[in-house]
Design a protein around this motif. Structure first.
Motif, PDB file in Angstrom:
ATOM      1  N   UNK A   1       8.872   0.986  54.232  1.00  0.00           N
ATOM      2  CA  UNK A   1       8.502   1.243  52.717  1.00  0.00           C
ATOM      3  C   UNK A   1       9.402   0.622  51.888  1.00  0.00           C
ATOM      4  N   UNK A   2       9.298   0.500  50.528  1.00  0.00           N
ATOM      5  CA  UNK A   2      10.031  -0.119  49.644  1.00  0.00           C
ATOM      6  C   UNK A   2      10.050   0.435  48.442  1.00  0.00           C
ATOM      7  N   UNK A   3      11.068   0.841  47.714  1.00  0.00           N
ATOM      8  CA  UNK A   3      11.549   1.567  46.486  1.00  0.00           C
ATOM      9  C   UNK A   3      11.896   0.332  45.546  1.00  0.00           C
ATOM     10  N   UNK A   4      11.081   0.140  44.601  1.00  0.00           N
ATOM     11  CA  UNK A   4      11.361  -0.593  43.639  1.00  0.00           C
ATOM     12  C   UNK A   4      11.424   0.123  42.040  1.00  0.00           C
ATOM     13  N   UNK A   5      12.179  -0.452  40.955  1.00  0.00           N
ATOM     14  CA  UNK A   5      12.264   0.409  39.824  1.00  0.00           C
ATOM     15  C   UNK A   5      11.458  -0.393  38.641  1.00  0.00           C
ATOM     16  N   UNK A   6      11.211   0.290  37.970  1.00  0.00           N
ATOM     17  CA  UNK A   6      10.880  -0.153  36.598  1.00  0.00           C
ATOM     18  C   UNK A   6      11.746   0.399  35.140  1.00  0.00           C
ATOM     19  N   UNK A   7      11.939  -0.293  34.286  1.00  0.00           N
ATOM     20  CA  UNK A   7      12.679  -0.014  33.199  1.00  0.00           C
ATOM     21  C   UNK A   7      11.894   0.331  31.965  1.00  0.00           C
ATOM     22  N   UNK A   8      12.196   1.210  31.144  1.00  0.00           N
ATOM     23  CA  UNK A   8      11.698   1.316  29.677  1.00  0.00           C
ATOM     24  C   UNK A   8      12.443   0.468  28.844  1.00  0.00           C
ATOM     25  N   UNK A   9      11.675  -0.614  27.922  1.00  0.00           N
ATOM     26  CA  UNK A   9      12.634  -1.406  27.180  1.00  0.00           C
ATOM     27  C   UNK A   9      11.712  -1.488  25.888  1.00  0.00           C
ATOM     28  N   UNK A  10      12.128  -0.701  24.744  1.00  0.00           N
ATOM     29  CA  UNK A  10      11.446  -1.164  23.432  1.00  0.00           C
ATOM     30  C   UNK A  10       9.873  -0.553  23.471  1.00  0.00           C
ATOM     31  N   UNK A  11       9.704   0.718  24.242  1.00  0.00           N
ATOM     32  CA  UNK A  11       8.666   1.219  24.151  1.00  0.00           C
ATOM     33  C   UNK A  11       7.623   0.584  25.340  1.00  0.00           C
ATOM     34  N   UNK A  12       8.103  -0.516  25.933  1.00  0.00           N
ATOM     35  CA  UNK A  12       7.350  -1.192  27.238  1.00  0.00           C
ATOM     36  C   UNK A  12       7.943  -0.955  28.521  1.00  0.00           C
ATOM     37  N   UNK A  13       7.412  -1.071  29.501  1.00  0.00           N
ATOM     38  CA  UNK A  13       7.708  -0.997  30.689  1.00  0.00           C
ATOM     39  C   UNK A  13       8.159  -2.310  31.335  1.00  0.00           C
ATOM     40  N   UNK A  14       9.317  -2.504  31.793  1.00  0.00           N
ATOM     41  CA  UNK A  14       9.786  -3.899  32.584  1.00  0.00           C
ATOM     42  C   UNK A  14      10.117  -3.755  33.958  1.00  0.00           C
ATOM     43  N   UNK A  15       9.712  -4.691  34.750  1.00  0.00           N
ATOM     44  CA  UNK A  15       9.746  -4.415  36.420  1.00  0.00           C
ATOM     45  C   UNK A  15      11.455  -5.102  36.622  1.00  0.00           C
ATOM     46  N   UNK A  16      12.088  -4.640  37.439  1.00  0.00           N
ATOM     47  CA  UNK A  16      13.245  -4.831  38.020  1.00  0.00           C
ATOM     48  C   UNK A  16      13.144  -6.407  38.701  1.00  0.00           C
ATOM     49  N   UNK A  17      14.121  -7.167  38.764  1.00  0.00           N
ATOM     50  CA  UNK A  17      13.917  -8.417  39.496  1.00  0.00           C
ATOM     51  C   UNK A  17      13.353  -8.331  40.814  1.00  0.00           C
TER      52      UNK A  17
ATOM     53  N   UNK B   1       4.752   0.841  48.605  1.00  0.00           N
ATOM     54  CA  UNK B   1       5.647   0.553  47.873  1.00  0.00           C
ATOM     55  C   UNK B   1       5.879   1.735  46.871  1.00  0.00           C
ATOM     56  N   UNK B   2       7.107   2.078  46.605  1.00  0.00           N
ATOM     57  CA  UNK B   2       7.095   3.208  45.571  1.00  0.00           C
ATOM     58  C   UNK B   2       7.714   2.498  44.503  1.00  0.00           C
ATOM     59  N   UNK B   3       6.892   2.811  43.368  1.00  0.00           N
ATOM     60  CA  UNK B   3       7.289   2.140  41.916  1.00  0.00           C
ATOM     61  C   UNK B   3       8.012   3.892  41.340  1.00  0.00           C
ATOM     62  N   UNK B   4       9.322   3.415  40.680  1.00  0.00           N
ATOM     63  CA  UNK B   4      10.059   4.462  40.300  1.00  0.00           C
ATOM     64  C   UNK B   4      10.583   4.311  39.009  1.00  0.00           C
ATOM     65  N   UNK B   5      10.430   5.228  38.191  1.00  0.00           N
ATOM     66  CA  UNK B   5      11.278   4.780  36.867  1.00  0.00           C
ATOM     67  C   UNK B   5      12.604   5.000  36.922  1.00  0.00           C
ATOM     68  N   UNK B   6      13.682   3.909  36.414  1.00  0.00           N
ATOM     69  CA  UNK B   6      14.928   3.825  36.198  1.00  0.00           C
ATOM     70  C   UNK B   6      15.356   4.053  34.725  1.00  0.00           C
ATOM     71  N   UNK B   7      14.406   4.507  34.055  1.00  0.00           N
ATOM     72  CA  UNK B   7      14.962   4.838  32.590  1.00  0.00           C
ATOM     73  C   UNK B   7      14.800   3.999  31.763  1.00  0.00           C
ATOM     74  N   UNK B   8      15.634   4.083  30.631  1.00  0.00           N
ATOM     75  CA  UNK B   8      15.805   3.004  29.520  1.00  0.00           C
ATOM     76  C   UNK B   8      16.656   1.706  29.964  1.00  0.00           C
TER      77      UNK B   8
END
Length: 527
Positions: free
Chosen positions: A46-62, A103-110
């Motif tokens: 499995x793989x844990x990847x993050x997603x950020x919140x930015x200006x009301x939108x979601x943005x994937x990590x690198x 793949x686990x898609x997890x929130x990394x917050x702002x």
């Protein structure tokens, strides 16, 4: 056979192809462990990847963006559907990604998270811990035996959370599950140090979670020998005869009610120059606390195998320092015993003389920790002349009632020492809160002209009175850390800790504080 001789052989006798959105990990019945979790499969990755919140939108990590590109936009597709559900501390599984079972898609917050002064918390690190913890737990529940982790720019915090989230207490299961294999998605500085801190805290969790009949004072001493000696820490386990020779009457008064033999652990880690004044760590090591004649309520007693949580934290801290080879000298002193009821146990009204000659009246047999630490503090200062003392103990429920488990209590006569722990707690996600150390409380312990000191006193601020009691036995820079509410069973836990299991807190914060002290000392030496 004497206690010390038992350790010569390093062994002590025991009687002595489709996309779907999985439910978030947090759903399901509130059990101690999810009984319907499938067994871990080493062939499932499995793989844990993050997603950020930015200006009301979601943005994937690198890392997430790289996986999204390779999977022809599968992550982005699911992200648009999850926009209303993906919040900090939640993770969702996506399948059909080449090379991974899930793949686990997890929130990394702002994305712009930083140090929050109002919260006294480094949110950039803690948010990653929450996301990684949620992701690892989710993949673990799907049977993934190998998990790669996206550090999200905070590899140390990600490694800590991964280690902590993957841990299970399964010592007494006939068929134990294999451990999840954790590794970073890409090589990153800081991962190894974070993994070491997380693994050490897991050891503290294990020690505190063991039943009292399987983690007696001798068992705990043996565990310290087994783990710390190979790391270069000198560990000496003293027996009752030695304790009596040292005239530690207050400590022995607590121990006399139990059939289990007391022990006194003395651990020395020398990472700096020989002869440099050490930091003295003192911890309460009550392997079971019944309360004595002032018997605890049964609902509270079930957690009191964890009355040695302070000892577990200090031992785990030494493990971190030795593993990372931190340039600091540290001595840990831990009195070990049980507080039980018998015909020989201490009684309300008894008076006992501490090692420094102070006569203490026992008004509450359930306030035994301060009696043990009194002798230990005097001994430690006499022998080692420390630069700083930090004692760690589950002392009173007053801290729990005051903070609700959101912080542990700290009392200090040194502003600089308090600031170091405060900064370390902000980075570790284990925050301390400073309580008053005033003469107001000391006077409530000495207002009986018949004795020098009372172990309960006439006030109701139990945590402050406990600290004031210990202050009578300290004559140098000192900090008292009361971990009641955070150090035992985690009732309200972040995603990277399991509820209803011992937490091992605040191991990482204490280790980081000592690392900072070592760094400051190194800078002064260079000057």
């Amino acid at each position: 056979m004497k206690f010390l001789k038992l350790f010569l052989n390093n062994c002590v006798p025991r009687g002595v192809t489709f996309l779907r959105i999985a439910r978030p990990y947090s759903q399901g019945p509130p059990t101690i462990e999810n009984q319907d979790e499938p067994p871990l499969d080493g062939n499932k990755k499995g793989l844990v990847v993050g997603v950020y919140e930015s200006d009301g939108q979601f943005e994937l990590t690198e890392v997430a963006a790289e996986i999204d590109q390779k999977s022809e936009g599968k992550l982005s597709q699911q992200l648009s559907e999850l926009s209303c559900q993906l919040k900090l501390g939640r993770a969702f599984a996506i399948t059909g990604v080449e090379g991974y079972s899930a793949v686990a898609l997890a929130s990394f917050g702002p994305k712009d998270a930083c140090f929050n002064r109002m919260e006294m918390l480094d949110e950039s690190k803690e948010n990653v811990r929450w996301g990684v913890g949620a992701g690892v737990r989710l993949l673990q529940s799907r049977g993934c035996g190998v998990v790669e982790v996206d550090g999200g720019g905070q590899p140390d915090a990600a490694a800590e959370a991964a280690q902590l989230a993957a841990w299970r207490f399964q010592e007494f299961r006939s068929c134990k599950e294999p451990l999840v294999q954790l590794r970073p998605r890409a090589a990153a500085p800081g991962w190894a140090a974070g993994a070491a801190r997380g693994a050490a805290q897991n050891w503290a969790r294990f020690l505190a979670d063991m039943p009292a009949n399987k983690m007696t004072p001798i068992d705990l001493a043996q565990a310290a020998l087994d783990v710390l000696c190979p790391l270069g820490v000198v560990v000496e386990a003293r027996d009752r005869e030695w304790i009596e020779t040292q005239d530690m009457r207050a400590f022995l008064t607590v121990a006399q009610g139990s059939c289990e033999e007391p022990a006194f652990l003395e651990c020395r880690y020398t990472g700096a120059k020989e002869g440099a004044p050490p930091v003295l760590l003192v911890a309460k090591g009550v392997t079971f606390d019944s309360g004595g004649l002032c018997l605890k309520d049964a609902s509270l007693m079930c957690e009191n195998r964890g009355s040695m949580a302070g000892a577990a934290v200090v031992l785990a801290t030494l493990k971190i320092l030795a593993t990372l080879k931190t340039p600091i000298n540290v001595v840990a002193l831990i009195p070990l015993c049980e507080n039980m009821i018998s015909g020989q146990c201490m009684k309300v009204g008894d008076v006992v003389r501490a090692l420094n000659g102070v006569n203490i009246q026992i008004e509450d047999t359930d306030m035994e920790g301060r009696l043990m630490l009194a002798d230990t503090l005097v001994y430690g200062q006499t022998i080692y002349k420390p630069a700083l003392i930090i004692d760690v103990a589950t002392f009173t429920r007053g801290v729990l009632l005051a903070t609700g488990g959101g912080a542990y209590g700290c009392f200090s006569n040194n502003e600089a020492a308090w600031r170091v722990l405060q900064r370390a707690g902000a980075r570790a996600g284990d925050r301390p809160w400073r309580f008053p150390l005033w003469g107001y409380y000391r006077r409530q312990l000495v207002d009986d002209p018949s004795v020098d000191l009372r172990n309960k006193g006439s006030g109701s601020a139990t945590s402050c009175l406990g600290a004031a009691f210990l202050q009578r036995f300290v004559c140098c820079d000192w900090m008292h850390v009361d971990v009641t509410g955070v150090g035992k069973v985690a009732h309200s836990a972040p995603p990277y800790l399991r509820k209803h299991r011992m937490s091992g807190r605040p191991t990482r914060a204490l280790a980081l504080a000592l690392e900072d002290i070592a760094a400051d000392a190194g800078e002064k030496t260079e000057e």
